[in-house]
Scaffold this active site. Structure first.
Site, PDB file in Angstrom:
ATOM      1  N   GLY A   1       2.220   4.395  13.062  1.00 34.95           N
ATOM      2  CA  GLY A   1       3.034   3.347  14.256  1.00 34.95           C
ATOM      3  C   GLY A   1       2.680   2.775  15.589  1.00 34.95           C
ATOM      4  O   GLY A   1       1.810   1.822  15.231  1.00 34.95           O
TER       5      GLY A   1
ATOM      6  N   LYS B   1       1.135  -1.154  -0.320  1.00 36.90           N
ATOM      7  CA  LYS B   1       0.060   0.323   0.434  1.00 36.90           C
ATOM      8  C   LYS B   1       0.899   1.089  -0.445  1.00 36.90           C
ATOM      9  O   LYS B   1       1.864   1.902   1.096  1.00 36.90           O
ATOM     10  CB  LYS B   1      -0.778   0.473   1.135  1.00 36.90           C
ATOM     11  CG  LYS B   1      -1.768   0.876   0.842  1.00 36.90           C
ATOM     12  CD  LYS B   1      -1.607   2.054   1.934  1.00 36.90           C
ATOM     13  CE  LYS B   1      -2.487   3.020   1.831  1.00 36.90           C
ATOM     14  NZ  LYS B   1      -2.518   4.895   2.348  1.00 36.90           N
TER      15      LYS B   1
ATOM     16  N   CYS C   1      12.951  10.667   7.656  1.00 38.17           N
ATOM     17  CA  CYS C   1      13.114   9.660   9.112  1.00 38.17           C
ATOM     18  C   CYS C   1      14.233  10.241   9.806  1.00 38.17           C
ATOM     19  O   CYS C   1      14.402  10.417  11.353  1.00 38.17           O
ATOM     20  CB  CYS C   1      12.353   8.566   9.092  1.00 38.17           C
ATOM     21  SG  CYS C   1      13.117   7.443   8.328  1.00 38.17           S
TER      22      CYS C   1
ATOM     23  N   GLY D   1       6.818   4.954   8.498  1.00 44.61           N
ATOM     24  CA  GLY D   1       5.894   6.107   8.492  1.00 44.61           C
ATOM     25  C   GLY D   1       5.784   6.545  10.213  1.00 44.61           C
ATOM     26  O   GLY D   1       7.113   6.480  10.903  1.00 44.61           O
ATOM     27  N   SER D   2       5.030   7.231  10.549  1.00 40.58           N
ATOM     28  CA  SER D   2       4.979   8.330  11.555  1.00 40.58           C
ATOM     29  C   SER D   2       4.746   7.681  13.174  1.00 40.58           C
ATOM     30  O   SER D   2       4.155   6.077  13.062  1.00 40.58           O
ATOM     31  CB  SER D   2       3.638   9.781  11.428  1.00 40.58           C
ATOM     32  OG  SER D   2       2.529   8.564  11.838  1.00 40.58           O
ATOM     33  N   THR D   3       5.545   8.157  13.735  1.00 33.94           N
ATOM     34  CA  THR D   3       5.294   7.673  14.999  1.00 33.94           C
ATOM     35  C   THR D   3       4.021   7.498  15.471  1.00 33.94           C
ATOM     36  O   THR D   3       3.285   6.119  16.372  1.00 33.94           O
ATOM     37  CB  THR D   3       6.136   8.131  16.133  1.00 33.94           C
ATOM     38  OG1 THR D   3       7.618   7.835  15.927  1.00 33.94           O
ATOM     39  CG2 THR D   3       5.864   7.622  17.695  1.00 33.94           C
TER      40      THR D   3
ATOM     41  N   GLU E   1       9.295   1.361  11.394  1.00 32.73           N
ATOM     42  CA  GLU E   1      10.247   1.621  10.906  1.00 32.73           C
ATOM     43  C   GLU E   1       9.468   2.894  11.437  1.00 32.73           C
ATOM     44  O   GLU E   1       9.120   4.072   9.918  1.00 32.73           O
ATOM     45  CB  GLU E   1      10.723   1.950   9.688  1.00 32.73           C
ATOM     46  CG  GLU E   1      12.386   3.115   9.757  1.00 32.73           C
ATOM     47  CD  GLU E   1      12.322   3.686   9.489  1.00 32.73           C
ATOM     48  OE1 GLU E   1      12.068   5.080  10.066  1.00 32.73           O
ATOM     49  OE2 GLU E   1      12.209   3.951   7.621  1.00 32.73           O
TER      50      GLU E   1
ATOM     51  N   GLU F   1       9.404  15.632  15.662  1.00 36.70           N
ATOM     52  CA  GLU F   1      10.392  15.800  14.312  1.00 36.70           C
ATOM     53  C   GLU F   1       9.137  16.765  13.115  1.00 36.70           C
ATOM     54  O   GLU F   1       8.076  17.135  13.275  1.00 36.70           O
ATOM     55  CB  GLU F   1       9.861  14.304  13.843  1.00 36.70           C
ATOM     56  CG  GLU F   1      10.295  13.866  12.446  1.00 36.70           C
ATOM     57  CD  GLU F   1      10.240  12.555  12.278  1.00 36.70           C
ATOM     58  OE1 GLU F   1      10.535  11.765  11.374  1.00 36.70           O
ATOM     59  OE2 GLU F   1       8.961  11.845  12.278  1.00 36.70           O
TER      60      GLU F   1
END
Length: 488
Positions: free
Chosen positions: A251, A194, A302, A246-248, A268, A399
């Site tokens: 995640g 995706k 990242c 992707g973003s924390t 990650e 971030e």
């Protein structure tokens, strides 16, 4: 709070004639469907969305919006391919397919570079010289492992997991697809990929390459769409493993949803990388490393070195040289081969960058912003450096994911380590010093998955990459990248 414009330099004032790459090389179709069971198909609900060129805000193509029904069809195709074809294919045969994909990526590298730049906004020289060659290199590397899994260090005759659901971000679309697909296929798994909603095009060109390579139907399926498509993939009971970059925040949600199932998971996520500069560092090389560490891909990285920790004795000189070098960066048309800094990927991301930089000023940091002229159309943000930053500032903690650097100082190695580790993240750090003993002493004490010495943002398919703490878990790349796709 004051905002200072960077001092002009003689080099920075030089004019460069335009050297644009041709957009026609992309050969984009007006619309794209879903890639399921080896063929492009229409979505079940016939819903579509547009993907834009972030440098011009012009529509590039319309793309299918996959529903839960479409995700189910993709997973079913992947399961059938796994049980009837791919798990029974020898490692040597799988290797041939991966080599073929890698060669086709190389043959279509110019086209892929143009597509990536148009859809993402990054400079064409980065797509051409870094993203596409590295994507091919990952397929080449794992092609070499496909028939040697017994020797990967995971025991005799390691077995694949099954069907892998893979969700990739918008900052390195094709490269992230290669990072995930290549080891999964080498290990004998089938995949449902995706891509990000704002950058689906290079993945769809990759689908054409998979057809050219005559990869068996259903081994790789590509479903495009927004977050609801990703959620359907994460929740699907027919998926054995989820790999997410992707973003924390996202995640964390995925981890919660997967926790109630038997799915394997690798994440990650975000980072707030520290670039640590000691007084004995070679200053010219170090300045270039700092620039590459934060302004590469507009800071949409990242592991970007978004925090610069400089020893006090050289802080003023480093800042002076740094802001002069930032002024020399050329911002503009991503398709121009002279461009250093391209467009921000989306209006949403631009708003996030603007919000955090405003906080930086309001909290007392000193802002240095490039005097470059911003194009009228598209999403743009001038390279920016903040000095006099404290660890409590949001720009030092959160971030930003943009071309914004926060500069802090330290006196001793112990203080440098303490400040570098004072973050919830733990993806990457850099250490700059001519003393190898000092570099190793600091590296041993940093809480980060990747640590570079006298360089930054160096990637290689043979080297594992991943983070700790809120930067995720699991490794991609190298021999270690196979483990996530083997039942060991």
């Amino acid at each position: 709070m004051t905002e200072k414009k960077l001092a002009n330099s003689q080099l920075g004032s030089l004019d460069y004639d335009p050297a644009p790459e041709s957009a026609s090389i992309a050969r984009l179709k007006p619309s794209y469907g879903l890639f399921i069971n080896g063929e492009f198909t229409d979505p079940s609900r016939h819903e579509q969305f547009v993907t834009l060129n972030p440098a011009t805000e012009e529509t590039l193509a319309t793309v299918a919006q996959a529903s839960a029904v479409d995700v189910d069809a993709a997973v079913s195709a992947a399961r059938k391919a796994y049980e009837t074809v791919w798990s029974k294919t020898t490692g040597a045969e799988r290797s041939k397919y991966l080599f073929r994909i890698a060669r086709l990526i190389q043959e279509r590298s110019r086209e892929l570079a143009v597509v990536e730049t148009l859809d993402n906004g990054k400079p064409i020289r980065e797509s051409r010289d870094i993203d596409i060659p590295l994507a091919a290199a990952h397929f080449f590397y794992y092609a070499g492992w496909a028939d040697k899994l017994d020797h990967a260090g995971f025991g005799a005759n390691p077995q694949p997991i099954g069907v892998a659901g893979q969700i990739i971000p918008w900052n390195f679309p094709l490269l992230m697809a290669a990072w995930k697909l290549a080891p999964a296929l080498a290990a004998g798994n089938t995949c449902v990929l995706k891509p990000a909603e704002t950058t689906p095009l290079s993945a769809l060109i990759l689908a054409e390459i998979l057809q050219q390579a005559e990869l068996p139907a259903g081994v790789v399926n590509i479903v495009t769409g927004d977050g609801s498509t990703g959620a359907a993939l994460v929740d699907h009971r027919g998926v054995d493993k989820i790999a997410f970059t992707g973003s924390t925040d996202v995640g964390r949600l995925i981890q919660q949803r997967v926790a109630v199932s038997q799915k394997r998971l690798t994440l990650e996520l975000g980072g707030k990388g520290a670039n640590i500069v000691f007084e004995d560092a070679p200053i010219d090389e170090m300045i270039e490393g700092i620039i590459d560490g934060i302004f590469f891909n507009q800071g949409h990285v990242c592991c970007a070195g978004s925090r610069l920790l400089v020893q006090e004795s050289v802080a003023d000189e480093v800042l002076r040289r740094l802001v002069r070098r930032v002024e020399q960066l050329r911002l503009g048309d991503p398709m121009d081969k002279n461009t250093d800094v391209g467009a921000i990927n989306s209006a949403q991301q631009l708003a996030r960058i603007e919000e955090l930089t405003e906080f930086g000023e309001s909290e007392g940091a000193t802002r240095y912003t490039s005097s470059c002229e911003l194009p009228e159309k598209g999403y743009w943000f001038a390279p920016t450096v903040f000095a006099n930053v404290s660890q409590s500032h949001r720009i030092a903690r959160e971030e930003i994911f943009g071309p914004v650097l926060s500069v802090l100082t330290f006196r001793t190695p112990e203080e440098a380590v303490a400040k570098a580790n004072n973050t919830n993240y733990g993806l990457a750090c850099g250490v700059w010093s001519e003393k190898g003993s000092r570099t190793l002493w600091v590296a041993e004490r940093l809480s980060a998955g990747v640590i570079w010495a006298n360089t930054y943002n160096r990637f290689d398919p043979t080297s594992p990459f991943g983070g700790v703490r809120e930067s995720g878990f699991g490794r991609e790349g190298g021999r270690h990248g196979l483990e996530a796709y083997l039942n060991v």
